[in-house]
Design a protein around this motif. Structure first.
Motif, PDB file in Angstrom:
ATOM      1  N   UNK A  44     -13.696  -7.319   8.810  1.00  0.00           N
ATOM      2  CA  UNK A  44     -13.732  -8.219   9.960  1.00  0.00           C
ATOM      3  C   UNK A  44     -12.977  -7.594  11.125  1.00  0.00           C
ATOM      4  N   UNK A  45     -13.547  -7.703  12.326  1.00  0.00           N
ATOM      5  CA  UNK A  45     -12.884  -7.253  13.543  1.00  0.00           C
ATOM      6  C   UNK A  45     -12.171  -8.431  14.193  1.00  0.00           C
ATOM      7  N   UNK A  46     -11.033  -8.163  14.817  1.00  0.00           N
ATOM      8  CA  UNK A  46     -10.311  -9.221  15.514  1.00  0.00           C
ATOM      9  C   UNK A  46      -9.739  -8.687  16.818  1.00  0.00           C
ATOM     10  N   UNK A  47      -9.549  -9.590  17.758  1.00  0.00           N
ATOM     11  CA  UNK A  47      -8.913  -9.243  19.030  1.00  0.00           C
ATOM     12  C   UNK A  47      -8.267 -10.497  19.591  1.00  0.00           C
ATOM     13  N   UNK A  48      -7.315 -10.298  20.502  1.00  0.00           N
ATOM     14  CA  UNK A  48      -6.613 -11.410  21.122  1.00  0.00           C
ATOM     15  C   UNK A  48      -7.177 -11.670  22.508  1.00  0.00           C
ATOM     16  N   UNK A  49      -7.324 -12.941  22.845  1.00  0.00           N
ATOM     17  CA  UNK A  49      -7.920 -13.323  24.121  1.00  0.00           C
ATOM     18  C   UNK A  49      -7.039 -14.363  24.810  1.00  0.00           C
ATOM     19  N   UNK A  50      -7.161 -14.431  26.122  1.00  0.00           N
ATOM     20  CA  UNK A  50      -6.460 -15.431  26.925  1.00  0.00           C
ATOM     21  C   UNK A  50      -7.396 -16.608  27.147  1.00  0.00           C
ATOM     22  N   UNK A  51      -6.972 -17.775  26.728  1.00  0.00           N
ATOM     23  CA  UNK A  51      -7.748 -18.986  26.966  1.00  0.00           C
ATOM     24  C   UNK A  51      -7.388 -19.582  28.316  1.00  0.00           C
ATOM     25  N   UNK A  52      -6.084 -19.586  28.617  1.00  0.00           N
ATOM     26  CA  UNK A  52      -5.610 -20.169  29.866  1.00  0.00           C
ATOM     27  C   UNK A  52      -4.316 -19.488  30.282  1.00  0.00           C
ATOM     28  N   UNK A 135     -12.224 -27.138  24.336  1.00  0.00           N
ATOM     29  CA  UNK A 135     -13.113 -27.330  25.489  1.00  0.00           C
ATOM     30  C   UNK A 135     -13.460 -25.993  26.142  1.00  0.00           C
ATOM     31  N   UNK A 136     -12.498 -25.098  26.188  1.00  0.00           N
ATOM     32  CA  UNK A 136     -12.759 -23.762  26.736  1.00  0.00           C
ATOM     33  C   UNK A 136     -13.800 -23.034  25.897  1.00  0.00           C
ATOM     34  N   UNK A 137     -13.674 -23.099  24.591  1.00  0.00           N
ATOM     35  CA  UNK A 137     -14.616 -22.401  23.709  1.00  0.00           C
ATOM     36  C   UNK A 137     -16.041 -22.900  23.928  1.00  0.00           C
ATOM     37  N   UNK A 138     -16.223 -24.213  24.061  1.00  0.00           N
ATOM     38  CA  UNK A 138     -17.581 -24.752  24.166  1.00  0.00           C
ATOM     39  C   UNK A 138     -18.131 -24.709  25.585  1.00  0.00           C
ATOM     40  N   UNK A 139     -17.283 -24.388  26.568  1.00  0.00           N
ATOM     41  CA  UNK A 139     -17.781 -24.421  27.948  1.00  0.00           C
ATOM     42  C   UNK A 139     -17.588 -23.118  28.716  1.00  0.00           C
ATOM     43  N   UNK A 140     -16.889 -22.136  28.136  1.00  0.00           N
ATOM     44  CA  UNK A 140     -16.639 -20.876  28.823  1.00  0.00           C
ATOM     45  C   UNK A 140     -17.096 -19.689  27.978  1.00  0.00           C
ATOM     46  N   UNK A 141     -18.158 -19.884  27.253  1.00  0.00           N
ATOM     47  CA  UNK A 141     -18.578 -18.835  26.318  1.00  0.00           C
ATOM     48  C   UNK A 141     -18.935 -17.536  27.029  1.00  0.00           C
ATOM     49  N   UNK A 142     -19.382 -17.618  28.274  1.00  0.00           N
ATOM     50  CA  UNK A 142     -19.765 -16.404  28.993  1.00  0.00           C
ATOM     51  C   UNK A 142     -18.570 -15.496  29.278  1.00  0.00           C
ATOM     52  N   UNK A 143     -17.368 -16.049  29.213  1.00  0.00           N
ATOM     53  CA  UNK A 143     -16.172 -15.252  29.476  1.00  0.00           C
ATOM     54  C   UNK A 143     -15.753 -14.426  28.270  1.00  0.00           C
ATOM     55  N   UNK A 144     -16.283 -14.735  27.098  1.00  0.00           N
ATOM     56  CA  UNK A 144     -15.931 -14.016  25.884  1.00  0.00           C
ATOM     57  C   UNK A 144     -17.206 -13.595  25.154  1.00  0.00           C
ATOM     58  N   UNK A 145     -17.563 -12.298  25.187  1.00  0.00           N
ATOM     59  CA  UNK A 145     -18.842 -11.846  24.639  1.00  0.00           C
ATOM     60  C   UNK A 145     -19.027 -12.113  23.154  1.00  0.00           C
ATOM     61  N   UNK A 146     -17.957 -12.098  22.367  1.00  0.00           N
ATOM     62  CA  UNK A 146     -18.129 -12.396  20.940  1.00  0.00           C
ATOM     63  C   UNK A 146     -18.598 -13.840  20.739  1.00  0.00           C
ATOM     64  N   UNK A 151     -22.087 -16.984  18.757  1.00  0.00           N
ATOM     65  CA  UNK A 151     -21.784 -18.359  18.358  1.00  0.00           C
ATOM     66  C   UNK A 151     -22.976 -19.277  18.557  1.00  0.00           C
ATOM     67  N   UNK A 152     -23.270 -20.051  17.534  1.00  0.00           N
ATOM     68  CA  UNK A 152     -24.300 -21.082  17.590  1.00  0.00           C
ATOM     69  C   UNK A 152     -23.603 -22.413  17.858  1.00  0.00           C
ATOM     70  N   UNK A 153     -23.799 -22.968  19.048  1.00  0.00           N
ATOM     71  CA  UNK A 153     -23.082 -24.181  19.420  1.00  0.00           C
ATOM     72  C   UNK A 153     -23.699 -25.446  18.847  1.00  0.00           C
ATOM     73  N   UNK A 154     -24.747 -25.289  18.049  1.00  0.00           N
ATOM     74  CA  UNK A 154     -25.222 -26.409  17.234  1.00  0.00           C
ATOM     75  C   UNK A 154     -24.459 -26.481  15.921  1.00  0.00           C
ATOM     76  N   UNK A 183     -22.123 -31.351  26.158  1.00  0.00           N
ATOM     77  CA  UNK A 183     -22.763 -32.152  25.122  1.00  0.00           C
ATOM     78  C   UNK A 183     -22.625 -31.586  23.722  1.00  0.00           C
ATOM     79  N   UNK A 184     -21.714 -30.643  23.531  1.00  0.00           N
ATOM     80  CA  UNK A 184     -21.538 -30.018  22.217  1.00  0.00           C
ATOM     81  C   UNK A 184     -20.953 -31.036  21.234  1.00  0.00           C
ATOM     82  N   UNK A 185     -21.476 -31.031  20.018  1.00  0.00           N
ATOM     83  CA  UNK A 185     -20.991 -31.899  18.960  1.00  0.00           C
ATOM     84  C   UNK A 185     -20.283 -31.061  17.891  1.00  0.00           C
TER      85      UNK A 185
END
Length: 339
Positions: A44-52, A135-146, A151-154, A183-185
Protein backbone atom coordinates in the motif's frame (compact mmCIF):
# COMPACT_ATOMS: atom_id res chain seq x y z
CA UNK A 1 5.68 20.28 40.67
CA UNK A 2 6.90 18.30 37.66
CA UNK A 3 10.48 17.16 37.08
CA UNK A 4 10.92 20.09 34.69
CA UNK A 5 10.11 22.59 37.44
CA UNK A 6 6.66 23.45 36.07
CA UNK A 7 3.59 23.40 38.27
CA UNK A 8 1.23 20.53 37.46
CA UNK A 9 -2.42 21.43 36.95
CA UNK A 10 -3.70 17.90 36.45
CA UNK A 11 -2.53 14.54 35.23
CA UNK A 12 -4.07 11.31 34.05
CA UNK A 13 -1.38 8.68 34.28
CA UNK A 14 -0.02 6.88 32.37
CA UNK A 15 -1.35 9.05 29.56
CA UNK A 16 -0.52 12.72 30.05
CA UNK A 17 0.27 15.58 32.40
CA UNK A 18 -1.08 19.12 32.03
CA UNK A 19 0.89 22.05 33.48
CA UNK A 20 -0.52 25.30 34.75
CA UNK A 21 1.10 27.20 31.89
CA UNK A 22 -1.11 25.22 29.51
CA UNK A 23 1.62 22.95 28.15
CA UNK A 24 1.02 19.20 27.95
CA UNK A 25 3.39 16.26 28.27
CA UNK A 26 2.14 13.00 26.73
CA UNK A 27 3.51 9.70 27.97
CA UNK A 28 1.38 7.40 25.81
CA UNK A 29 0.98 6.95 22.08
CA UNK A 30 3.13 5.20 19.53
CA UNK A 31 5.91 6.98 17.59
CA UNK A 32 5.15 9.16 14.59
CA UNK A 33 6.29 7.57 11.32
CA UNK A 34 6.48 8.95 7.77
CA UNK A 35 4.22 7.79 4.95
CA UNK A 36 5.55 5.13 2.59
CA UNK A 37 5.49 4.97 -1.21
CA UNK A 38 5.34 1.16 -1.11
CA UNK A 39 4.75 -0.54 2.24
CA UNK A 40 6.87 -3.74 2.22
CA UNK A 41 4.21 -5.79 4.03
CA UNK A 42 1.10 -4.76 2.11
CA UNK A 43 2.21 -2.92 -1.02
CA UNK A 44 0.00 0.00 0.00
CA UNK A 45 1.18 3.52 -0.83
CA UNK A 46 0.55 6.38 1.58
CA UNK A 47 1.09 10.13 1.67
CA UNK A 48 0.16 13.05 3.89
CA UNK A 49 -2.20 15.76 2.68
CA UNK A 50 -3.47 19.11 3.95
CA UNK A 51 -7.22 19.22 4.39
CA UNK A 52 -7.37 22.74 5.80
CA UNK A 53 -4.85 25.44 6.69
CA UNK A 54 -7.24 27.28 8.97
CA UNK A 55 -8.17 25.41 11.06
CA UNK A 56 -5.14 23.12 10.71
CA UNK A 57 -6.45 19.70 9.67
CA UNK A 58 -4.43 17.10 7.80
CA UNK A 59 -4.71 13.43 6.88
CA UNK A 60 -2.79 10.38 5.75
CA UNK A 61 -4.23 8.80 2.62
CA UNK A 62 -3.70 5.18 1.57
CA UNK A 63 -3.87 3.63 -1.90
CA UNK A 64 -3.54 -0.16 -2.38
CA UNK A 65 -1.28 -1.30 -5.20
CA UNK A 66 -4.03 -3.37 -6.82
CA UNK A 67 -6.28 -0.31 -7.04
CA UNK A 68 -3.54 1.67 -8.78
CA UNK A 69 -2.79 -1.18 -11.16
CA UNK A 70 -6.41 -1.84 -12.06
CA UNK A 71 -7.18 1.88 -12.30
CA UNK A 72 -10.80 1.54 -11.21
CA UNK A 73 -13.16 3.20 -8.76
CA UNK A 74 -13.26 1.60 -5.30
CA UNK A 75 -14.88 2.36 -1.92
CA UNK A 76 -13.44 5.18 0.16
CA UNK A 77 -13.15 5.01 3.94
CA UNK A 78 -12.72 8.12 6.09
CA UNK A 79 -11.25 7.04 9.43
CA UNK A 80 -10.99 8.69 12.86
CA UNK A 81 -8.26 7.36 15.15
CA UNK A 82 -8.70 6.61 18.85
CA UNK A 83 -6.75 7.85 21.85
CA UNK A 84 -9.32 9.32 24.28
CA UNK A 85 -9.38 12.57 22.25
CA UNK A 86 -6.01 13.51 23.76
CA UNK A 87 -3.29 11.10 22.54
CA UNK A 88 -2.32 9.17 19.39
CA UNK A 89 -2.20 10.38 15.80
CA UNK A 90 -3.19 9.42 12.29
CA UNK A 91 0.58 9.51 11.63
CA UNK A 92 1.60 7.09 14.39
CA UNK A 93 3.21 3.70 13.87
CA UNK A 94 0.30 1.57 15.11
CA UNK A 95 -2.30 3.58 13.21
CA UNK A 96 -0.28 3.41 9.99
CA UNK A 97 0.23 -0.33 10.45
CA UNK A 98 -3.51 -0.80 10.90
CA UNK A 99 -4.49 1.43 7.98
CA UNK A 100 -2.08 -0.29 5.57
CA UNK A 101 -3.60 -3.68 6.34
CA UNK A 102 -7.17 -2.44 6.26
CA UNK A 103 -6.74 -0.61 2.94
CA UNK A 104 -5.22 -3.67 1.27
CA UNK A 105 -7.80 -6.16 2.58
CA UNK A 106 -10.76 -3.88 1.84
CA UNK A 107 -9.34 -2.86 -1.55
CA UNK A 108 -10.30 0.72 -0.71
CA UNK A 109 -8.89 4.22 -0.59
CA UNK A 110 -8.53 5.20 3.08
CA UNK A 111 -8.25 8.74 4.44
CA UNK A 112 -7.18 8.82 8.11
CA UNK A 113 -7.89 12.21 9.68
CA UNK A 114 -5.41 14.07 11.88
CA UNK A 115 -7.72 16.17 14.05
CA UNK A 116 -6.66 18.53 16.83
CA UNK A 117 -6.26 16.99 20.28
CA UNK A 118 -7.49 18.03 23.70
CA UNK A 119 -6.77 19.47 26.19
CA UNK A 120 -4.97 22.13 24.14
CA UNK A 121 -7.97 22.05 21.80
CA UNK A 122 -10.90 20.98 23.99
CA UNK A 123 -13.98 19.31 22.59
CA UNK A 124 -16.06 19.91 20.56
CA UNK A 125 -13.10 20.97 18.34
CA UNK A 126 -12.27 17.38 17.31
CA UNK A 127 -15.89 16.81 16.26
CA UNK A 128 -15.84 19.94 14.10
CA UNK A 129 -12.46 19.02 12.57
CA UNK A 130 -13.63 15.55 11.58
CA UNK A 131 -16.92 16.80 10.15
CA UNK A 132 -15.05 19.42 8.12
CA UNK A 133 -12.58 16.78 6.92
CA UNK A 134 -15.35 14.45 5.76
CA UNK A 135 -17.06 17.32 3.95
CA UNK A 136 -13.74 18.16 2.31
CA UNK A 137 -13.31 14.58 1.10
CA UNK A 138 -16.76 14.45 -0.53
CA UNK A 139 -16.62 17.95 -2.03
CA UNK A 140 -12.96 18.66 -2.88
CA UNK A 141 -11.97 15.47 -4.61
CA UNK A 142 -10.39 17.36 -7.51
CA UNK A 143 -7.75 18.71 -5.13
CA UNK A 144 -6.47 15.21 -4.34
CA UNK A 145 -5.82 12.92 -7.35
CA UNK A 146 -5.92 9.68 -5.34
CA UNK A 147 -9.47 10.59 -4.35
CA UNK A 148 -10.66 11.99 -7.67
CA UNK A 149 -9.20 9.11 -9.68
CA UNK A 150 -10.03 6.11 -7.51
CA UNK A 151 -12.84 6.93 -5.03
CA UNK A 152 -16.39 5.81 -5.73
CA UNK A 153 -18.64 8.29 -3.93
CA UNK A 154 -21.55 5.88 -4.08
CA UNK A 155 -19.55 3.76 -1.62
CA UNK A 156 -18.42 6.12 1.14
CA UNK A 157 -17.64 4.62 4.55
CA UNK A 158 -16.58 6.06 7.87
CA UNK A 159 -15.04 4.26 10.83
CA UNK A 160 -13.19 4.68 14.08
CA UNK A 161 -11.94 2.98 17.21
CA UNK A 162 -12.51 4.08 20.82
CA UNK A 163 -12.84 7.90 20.82
CA UNK A 164 -12.70 7.69 17.03
CA UNK A 165 -15.87 5.58 17.19
CA UNK A 166 -17.41 8.23 19.41
CA UNK A 167 -16.56 10.79 16.73
CA UNK A 168 -17.95 8.52 13.99
CA UNK A 169 -21.25 8.30 15.90
CA UNK A 170 -21.50 12.09 16.10
CA UNK A 171 -20.74 12.27 12.37
CA UNK A 172 -23.58 9.84 11.62
CA UNK A 173 -26.01 11.86 13.72
CA UNK A 174 -25.02 15.06 11.95
CA UNK A 175 -25.04 13.47 8.50
CA UNK A 176 -28.53 12.17 9.17
CA UNK A 177 -29.87 15.61 10.04
CA UNK A 178 -27.79 17.91 7.80
CA UNK A 179 -26.58 15.70 4.97
CA UNK A 180 -23.22 15.81 3.20
CA UNK A 181 -22.20 18.06 0.34
CA UNK A 182 -22.94 17.08 -3.24
CA UNK A 183 -25.72 14.80 -1.99
CA UNK A 184 -23.20 12.12 -0.97
CA UNK A 185 -24.57 9.43 1.33
CA UNK A 186 -22.59 7.38 3.85
CA UNK A 187 -22.99 3.78 2.73
CA UNK A 188 -21.72 2.21 5.92
CA UNK A 189 -19.89 2.81 9.18
CA UNK A 190 -18.08 0.67 11.71
CA UNK A 191 -17.64 1.60 15.36
CA UNK A 192 -14.96 -0.49 17.08
CA UNK A 193 -14.88 -0.51 20.90
CA UNK A 194 -16.80 2.80 21.07
CA UNK A 195 -15.91 5.21 23.86
CA UNK A 196 -19.27 5.94 25.49
CA UNK A 197 -20.08 6.43 29.15
CA UNK A 198 -22.79 7.73 31.48
CA UNK A 199 -23.52 8.62 35.08
CA UNK A 200 -25.81 5.65 35.70
CA UNK A 201 -24.08 2.25 35.87
CA UNK A 202 -25.02 -0.54 33.50
CA UNK A 203 -24.02 -4.19 33.26
CA UNK A 204 -20.82 -4.97 35.15
CA UNK A 205 -19.91 -1.32 35.81
CA UNK A 206 -19.28 -0.21 39.41
CA UNK A 207 -22.34 1.03 41.29
CA UNK A 208 -20.18 3.13 43.65
CA UNK A 209 -20.80 6.80 42.81
CA UNK A 210 -17.45 7.99 44.15
CA UNK A 211 -15.54 5.32 42.23
CA UNK A 212 -17.40 6.15 39.02
CA UNK A 213 -16.27 9.76 39.26
CA UNK A 214 -12.65 8.59 39.40
CA UNK A 215 -12.68 5.98 36.64
CA UNK A 216 -10.67 6.77 33.54
CA UNK A 217 -13.72 7.20 31.32
CA UNK A 218 -15.04 10.02 33.51
CA UNK A 219 -11.76 11.78 34.32
CA UNK A 220 -10.69 11.86 30.68
CA UNK A 221 -14.04 13.23 29.54
CA UNK A 222 -13.94 16.05 32.11
CA UNK A 223 -10.41 16.89 30.93
CA UNK A 224 -11.11 16.89 27.20
CA UNK A 225 -14.56 18.53 27.37
CA UNK A 226 -14.70 20.51 30.64
CA UNK A 227 -17.61 22.64 29.44
CA UNK A 228 -19.75 19.70 28.27
CA UNK A 229 -23.40 20.36 29.15
CA UNK A 230 -24.53 17.43 31.27
CA UNK A 231 -21.01 16.13 31.92
CA UNK A 232 -20.72 12.43 31.09
CA UNK A 233 -24.41 12.42 30.18
CA UNK A 234 -23.80 14.83 27.34
CA UNK A 235 -25.24 13.17 24.19
CA UNK A 236 -21.76 13.15 22.64
CA UNK A 237 -20.60 10.82 25.43
CA UNK A 238 -23.89 9.14 26.29
CA UNK A 239 -25.93 8.66 23.10
CA UNK A 240 -28.84 7.14 25.05
CA UNK A 241 -29.08 9.98 27.60
CA UNK A 242 -32.42 11.80 27.92
CA UNK A 243 -32.63 14.42 25.21
CA UNK A 244 -30.03 12.77 22.97
CA UNK A 245 -30.82 12.76 19.23
CA UNK A 246 -32.77 9.71 18.11
CA UNK A 247 -30.58 6.89 16.85
CA UNK A 248 -33.23 6.29 14.20
CA UNK A 249 -31.67 9.25 12.41
CA UNK A 250 -28.19 7.75 11.97
CA UNK A 251 -27.02 8.81 8.52
CA UNK A 252 -25.85 5.54 6.97
CA UNK A 253 -27.44 2.39 5.57
CA UNK A 254 -25.17 -0.22 7.19
CA UNK A 255 -23.60 -0.20 10.65
CA UNK A 256 -21.16 -2.59 12.34
CA UNK A 257 -20.56 -2.44 16.11
CA UNK A 258 -17.56 -4.31 17.59
CA UNK A 259 -16.85 -5.03 21.26
CA UNK A 260 -14.22 -7.06 23.12
CA UNK A 261 -14.80 -9.30 26.13
CA UNK A 262 -12.23 -7.70 28.45
CA UNK A 263 -12.88 -4.10 27.41
CA UNK A 264 -14.22 -1.92 30.28
CA UNK A 265 -16.38 -0.20 27.64
CA UNK A 266 -17.94 -3.44 26.40
CA UNK A 267 -21.30 -2.95 28.13
CA UNK A 268 -21.61 0.52 26.59
CA UNK A 269 -21.08 -0.95 23.13
CA UNK A 270 -23.76 -3.56 23.79
CA UNK A 271 -26.13 -0.86 25.06
CA UNK A 272 -25.51 1.21 21.93
CA UNK A 273 -26.11 -1.76 19.63
CA UNK A 274 -29.41 -2.61 21.32
CA UNK A 275 -30.48 1.03 21.35
CA UNK A 276 -29.89 1.32 17.60
CA UNK A 277 -31.75 -1.95 17.01
CA UNK A 278 -34.74 -0.72 19.03
CA UNK A 279 -34.72 2.83 17.67
CA UNK A 280 -36.52 2.18 14.41
CA UNK A 281 -33.40 2.86 12.35
CA UNK A 282 -33.95 1.42 8.89
CA UNK A 283 -30.42 0.24 8.06
CA UNK A 284 -28.64 -3.11 8.29
CA UNK A 285 -27.08 -3.60 11.74
CA UNK A 286 -24.22 -6.04 12.36
CA UNK A 287 -22.26 -7.14 15.41
CA UNK A 288 -18.83 -8.53 16.40
CA UNK A 289 -17.94 -9.70 19.92
CA UNK A 290 -14.35 -10.94 20.34
CA UNK A 291 -13.54 -13.23 23.27
CA UNK A 292 -10.45 -12.90 25.49
CA UNK A 293 -9.41 -9.51 24.08
CA UNK A 294 -9.17 -6.00 25.47
CA UNK A 295 -9.77 -2.48 24.21
CA UNK A 296 -8.29 -1.71 20.75
CA UNK A 297 -6.39 -5.01 20.70
CA UNK A 298 -6.42 -5.07 16.89
CA UNK A 299 -4.29 -1.92 16.86
CA UNK A 300 -2.19 -2.19 20.01
CA UNK A 301 -1.47 -5.93 19.66
CA UNK A 302 -1.17 -5.75 15.89
CA UNK A 303 1.01 -8.86 15.58
CA UNK A 304 -1.53 -11.19 17.17
CA UNK A 305 -3.66 -13.70 15.30
CA UNK A 306 -6.85 -12.18 16.69
CA UNK A 307 -5.79 -8.73 15.49
CA UNK A 308 -5.33 -10.03 11.95
CA UNK A 309 -8.68 -11.81 12.08
CA UNK A 310 -10.46 -8.72 13.32
CA UNK A 311 -8.98 -6.45 10.66
CA UNK A 312 -10.08 -8.98 8.04
CA UNK A 313 -13.61 -8.85 9.43
CA UNK A 314 -13.65 -5.05 9.30
CA UNK A 315 -12.43 -5.20 5.72
CA UNK A 316 -15.09 -7.81 4.92
CA UNK A 317 -17.73 -5.33 6.03
CA UNK A 318 -16.66 -3.08 3.16
CA UNK A 319 -16.07 -5.91 0.69
CA UNK A 320 -19.56 -7.30 1.37
CA UNK A 321 -21.04 -3.98 0.32
CA UNK A 322 -19.05 -4.05 -2.92
CA UNK A 323 -20.54 -7.44 -3.71
CA UNK A 324 -24.00 -6.15 -2.86
CA UNK A 325 -23.43 -3.11 -5.07
CA UNK A 326 -22.53 -5.32 -8.02
CA UNK A 327 -25.59 -7.51 -7.55
CA UNK A 328 -27.87 -4.49 -7.44
CA UNK A 329 -26.33 -3.24 -10.66
CA UNK A 330 -27.00 -6.56 -12.40
CA UNK A 331 -30.48 -7.45 -11.21
CA UNK A 332 -33.67 -5.98 -9.83
CA UNK A 333 -34.35 -6.06 -6.11
CA UNK A 334 -31.95 -5.94 -3.20
CA UNK A 335 -29.51 -8.30 -1.62
CA UNK A 336 -27.98 -7.83 1.82
CA UNK A 337 -24.55 -9.35 2.39
CA UNK A 338 -23.41 -10.05 5.93
CA UNK A 339 -20.07 -10.94 7.43
Amino acid sequence: MGSNGKEVATEILPFLRVYKDGSVKRFAGSPIVPPCADDPETGVSSKDIIVSQDPPISARIYLPKQVFQQHKKVPILVYFHGGAFCIESAFSFVETKFMNRLARLANAVVVSIEYRLAPEHPLPIAYHDCWSALQWVVSHSDEEPWVSTYADFDRVYIGGDSSGSNIAHSILIRAGSEGLRNGVKIKGAFLTHPYFWGSKPIGSESKDVEKREKVLMSTVWHLVYPEAPGGVDNPMMNPVAPGAPSLAGLGCSRLLISVAEKDPLRDRGILYYNAVKDSGWQGELEWIDVEDEDHAFHILAYKSENANKHIKRLASFIVACVQEHKKKSNQLGTCVSRI
